[in-house]
Design an enzyme around this catalytic site. Structure first.
Site, PDB file in Angstrom:
ATOM      1  N   ASN A   1      -5.316   3.127  -2.246  1.00 28.26           N
ATOM      2  CA  ASN A   1      -5.651   2.369  -1.045  1.00 28.26           C
ATOM      3  C   ASN A   1      -4.337   2.047  -0.353  1.00 28.26           C
ATOM      4  O   ASN A   1      -3.593   1.182  -0.811  1.00 28.26           O
ATOM      5  CB  ASN A   1      -6.396   1.077  -1.424  1.00 28.26           C
ATOM      6  CG  ASN A   1      -6.578   0.150  -0.221  1.00 28.26           C
ATOM      7  OD1 ASN A   1      -6.449   0.584   0.923  1.00 28.26           O
ATOM      8  ND2 ASN A   1      -6.875  -1.111  -0.488  1.00 28.26           N
ATOM      9  N   TRP A   2      -4.080   2.770   0.710  1.00 25.29           N
ATOM     10  CA  TRP A   2      -2.789   2.592   1.388  1.00 25.29           C
ATOM     11  C   TRP A   2      -2.711   1.279   2.164  1.00 25.29           C
ATOM     12  O   TRP A   2      -1.634   0.905   2.622  1.00 25.29           O
ATOM     13  CB  TRP A   2      -2.535   3.747   2.354  1.00 25.29           C
ATOM     14  CG  TRP A   2      -2.240   5.060   1.703  1.00 25.29           C
ATOM     15  CD1 TRP A   2      -2.217   5.342   0.355  1.00 25.29           C
ATOM     16  CD2 TRP A   2      -1.903   6.278   2.372  1.00 25.29           C
ATOM     17  NE1 TRP A   2      -1.892   6.663   0.159  1.00 25.29           N
ATOM     18  CE2 TRP A   2      -1.701   7.266   1.391  1.00 25.29           C
ATOM     19  CE3 TRP A   2      -1.766   6.646   3.715  1.00 25.29           C
ATOM     20  CZ2 TRP A   2      -1.365   8.586   1.697  1.00 25.29           C
ATOM     21  CZ3 TRP A   2      -1.444   7.962   4.027  1.00 25.29           C
ATOM     22  CH2 TRP A   2      -1.237   8.917   3.020  1.00 25.29           C
ATOM     23  N   LYS A   3      -3.840   0.627   2.360  1.00 25.43           N
ATOM     24  CA  LYS A   3      -3.884  -0.575   3.207  1.00 25.43           C
ATOM     25  C   LYS A   3      -3.246  -0.263   4.571  1.00 25.43           C
ATOM     26  O   LYS A   3      -3.308   0.883   5.018  1.00 25.43           O
ATOM     27  CB  LYS A   3      -3.203  -1.768   2.524  1.00 25.43           C
ATOM     28  CG  LYS A   3      -3.673  -1.956   1.095  1.00 25.43           C
ATOM     29  CD  LYS A   3      -3.283  -3.295   0.539  1.00 25.43           C
ATOM     30  CE  LYS A   3      -3.557  -3.305  -0.950  1.00 25.43           C
ATOM     31  NZ  LYS A   3      -3.748  -4.649  -1.473  1.00 25.43           N
TER      32      LYS A   3
ATOM     33  N   HIS B   1     -13.652  -4.646   0.347  1.00 25.23           N
ATOM     34  CA  HIS B   1     -12.351  -4.963  -0.255  1.00 25.23           C
ATOM     35  C   HIS B   1     -12.091  -6.463  -0.064  1.00 25.23           C
ATOM     36  O   HIS B   1     -12.457  -7.048   0.959  1.00 25.23           O
ATOM     37  CB  HIS B   1     -11.243  -4.137   0.404  1.00 25.23           C
ATOM     38  CG  HIS B   1      -9.944  -4.244  -0.336  1.00 25.23           C
ATOM     39  ND1 HIS B   1      -9.109  -5.322  -0.190  1.00 25.23           N
ATOM     40  CD2 HIS B   1      -9.364  -3.440  -1.256  1.00 25.23           C
ATOM     41  CE1 HIS B   1      -8.064  -5.163  -0.982  1.00 25.23           C
ATOM     42  NE2 HIS B   1      -8.196  -4.036  -1.637  1.00 25.23           N
TER      43      HIS B   1
ATOM     44  N   GLU C   1      -9.657  -8.091   0.810  1.00 28.45           N
ATOM     45  CA  GLU C   1      -8.947  -8.461   2.041  1.00 28.45           C
ATOM     46  C   GLU C   1      -9.904  -8.470   3.240  1.00 28.45           C
ATOM     47  O   GLU C   1      -9.737  -9.250   4.177  1.00 28.45           O
ATOM     48  CB  GLU C   1      -7.756  -7.512   2.258  1.00 28.45           C
ATOM     49  CG  GLU C   1      -6.659  -7.787   1.227  1.00 28.45           C
ATOM     50  CD  GLU C   1      -5.799  -6.599   0.843  1.00 28.45           C
ATOM     51  OE1 GLU C   1      -5.787  -5.582   1.566  1.00 28.45           O
ATOM     52  OE2 GLU C   1      -5.130  -6.682  -0.204  1.00 28.45           O
TER      53      GLU C   1
ATOM     54  N   GLU D   1     -11.971  -5.634  -8.837  1.00 29.80           N
ATOM     55  CA  GLU D   1     -10.606  -6.020  -8.481  1.00 29.80           C
ATOM     56  C   GLU D   1     -10.492  -7.540  -8.468  1.00 29.80           C
ATOM     57  O   GLU D   1     -10.854  -8.182  -7.470  1.00 29.80           O
ATOM     58  CB  GLU D   1     -10.274  -5.499  -7.077  1.00 29.80           C
ATOM     59  CG  GLU D   1     -10.388  -4.001  -6.930  1.00 29.80           C
ATOM     60  CD  GLU D   1      -9.543  -3.504  -5.779  1.00 29.80           C
ATOM     61  OE1 GLU D   1      -8.558  -2.819  -6.057  1.00 29.80           O
ATOM     62  OE2 GLU D   1      -9.825  -3.851  -4.633  1.00 29.80           O
TER      63      GLU D   1
ATOM     64  N   GLY E   1      -2.032  -7.074  -5.541  1.00 34.16           N
ATOM     65  CA  GLY E   1      -0.751  -7.207  -4.856  1.00 34.16           C
ATOM     66  C   GLY E   1       0.139  -8.310  -5.405  1.00 34.16           C
ATOM     67  O   GLY E   1       1.149  -8.660  -4.803  1.00 34.16           O
TER      68      GLY E   1
ATOM     69  N   SER F   1      -2.911  -4.476  -9.189  1.00 35.02           N
ATOM     70  CA  SER F   1      -1.581  -4.246  -9.759  1.00 35.02           C
ATOM     71  C   SER F   1      -1.586  -3.214 -10.880  1.00 35.02           C
ATOM     72  O   SER F   1      -0.798  -3.305 -11.824  1.00 35.02           O
ATOM     73  CB  SER F   1      -0.949  -5.567 -10.216  1.00 35.02           C
ATOM     74  OG  SER F   1      -0.806  -6.442  -9.111  1.00 35.02           O
TER      75      SER F   1
ATOM     76  N   GLY G   1      -3.282   0.065  -5.069  1.00 32.09           N
ATOM     77  CA  GLY G   1      -2.660  -0.309  -3.800  1.00 32.09           C
ATOM     78  C   GLY G   1      -1.201   0.085  -3.774  1.00 32.09           C
ATOM     79  O   GLY G   1      -0.844   1.240  -3.517  1.00 32.09           O
ATOM     80  N   GLY G   2      -0.338  -0.856  -4.085  1.00 31.61           N
ATOM     81  CA  GLY G   2       1.102  -0.634  -3.953  1.00 31.61           C
ATOM     82  C   GLY G   2       1.610   0.631  -4.628  1.00 31.61           C
ATOM     83  O   GLY G   2       2.412   1.376  -4.047  1.00 31.61           O
TER      84      GLY G   2
END
Ligand code: PEP
Length: 255
Positions: free
Chosen positions: A10-12, A98, A100, A170, A176, A214, A235-236
């Site tokens: 997930n590149w966000k 998600h 966010e 999640e 994150g 994470s 993500g990251g």
């Protein structure tokens, strides 16, 4: 029951034309060497880059994903992107709900369920994201929260479609933050979700349950070794080719 693992990045809201091309070139090259066909791989990219990434992924084993989808099919919904539009760009997976989106855009369980329906109706796989906040975990509400979130989607999905879902657990406190659920903590929630899925539809034993929060090159193998963890939403670490490739290798059993 064996479930093919899925590693989805997930590149966000990250990337640029140049960075996307470099990242995907490195991931695609690495995948060829890994021969990680034992694992499905996808990247959920910002909508602005769908056309570019569709082209970059042609001929690779990486599937295209979107980070959101509208519950509406067309009309006066400024800024929204419909499932049919995503489909025109070859999108296979659509993240829905998600944390966010739930947190910053007020998405409710009902909206998330409608988005999952929209994705299914267009032939895409919704990746239904669920997870508790730290306060909810500390109040002992983890299972109740995630089962309420998943239940809202299951209530609207018939038995013919349930196997087309992917669920991503999640924990919000792990996204994150560098804090990961331990493999045992994650497995406990996944087992509860599996039981809920099977109780709703016996066929749903085959639904893939991803862990996200994470996940990285160092902790992926131990999380992915759990019996009910069928992949990861990353993500990251999905923004670094070497890290993403190591997670894929862990999922493919190459580590
Ligand atoms: C995510 O955004 O879904 C996620 C899991 O992020 P991170 O891996 O950075 O925690």
């Amino acid at each position: 029951m064996t479930r093919k693992k899925l590693i989805a990045g997930n590149w966000k809201m990250n990337g640029s034309l140049a960075a996307n091309a470099a990242l995907l070139q490195a991931v695609a090259d690495g995948l060829q060497q890994q021969q990680a066909a034992a694992c499905d791989v996808a990247v959920a990219v910002p909508a602005a880059y769908l056309a570019q990434v569709q082209q970059l992924l042609a001929g690779t084993a990486i599937a295209l994903g979107a980070q959101d989808v509208s519950e509406h099919s067309s009309g006066a919904f400024t800024g929204e992107i419909s499932a049919a539009m995503l489909q025109e760009f070859g999108v296979c997976y659509a993240l829905v709900g998600h944390s966010e989106r739930r947190q910053y855009h007020g998405e409710t369980d009902a909206v998330v369920a409608a988005k999952a329906q929209a994705a299914l109706a267009a032939g895409m796989t919704p990746v239904v994201c669920i997870g508790e906040t730290l306060a909810e975990r500390e109040a002992g509400q983890t299972e109740a929260v995630v089962q309420r979130q998943l239940g809202a989607v299951l209530d609207t999905v018939g038995k013919d479609d349930v196997l087309r879902l992917v669920v991503a657990y999640e924990p919000v406190w792990a996204i994150g933050t560098g804090k990961t659920a331990t493999p045992e903590q994650a497995q406990a929630v996944h087992a509860a979700l599996r039981a809920q899925l099977v109780a709703a539809h016996p066929e749903a034993a085959g639904v893939r349950l991803l862990y996200g929060g994470s996940m990285n090159a160092a902790n992926a193998a131990s999380l992915l070794a759990q019996p009910d963890i069928d992949g990861g939403l990353i993500g990251g670490a999905a923004l670094k080719a070497a890290d993403f490739l190591q997670i894929i290798a862990a999922a493919a059993g190459d580590l």
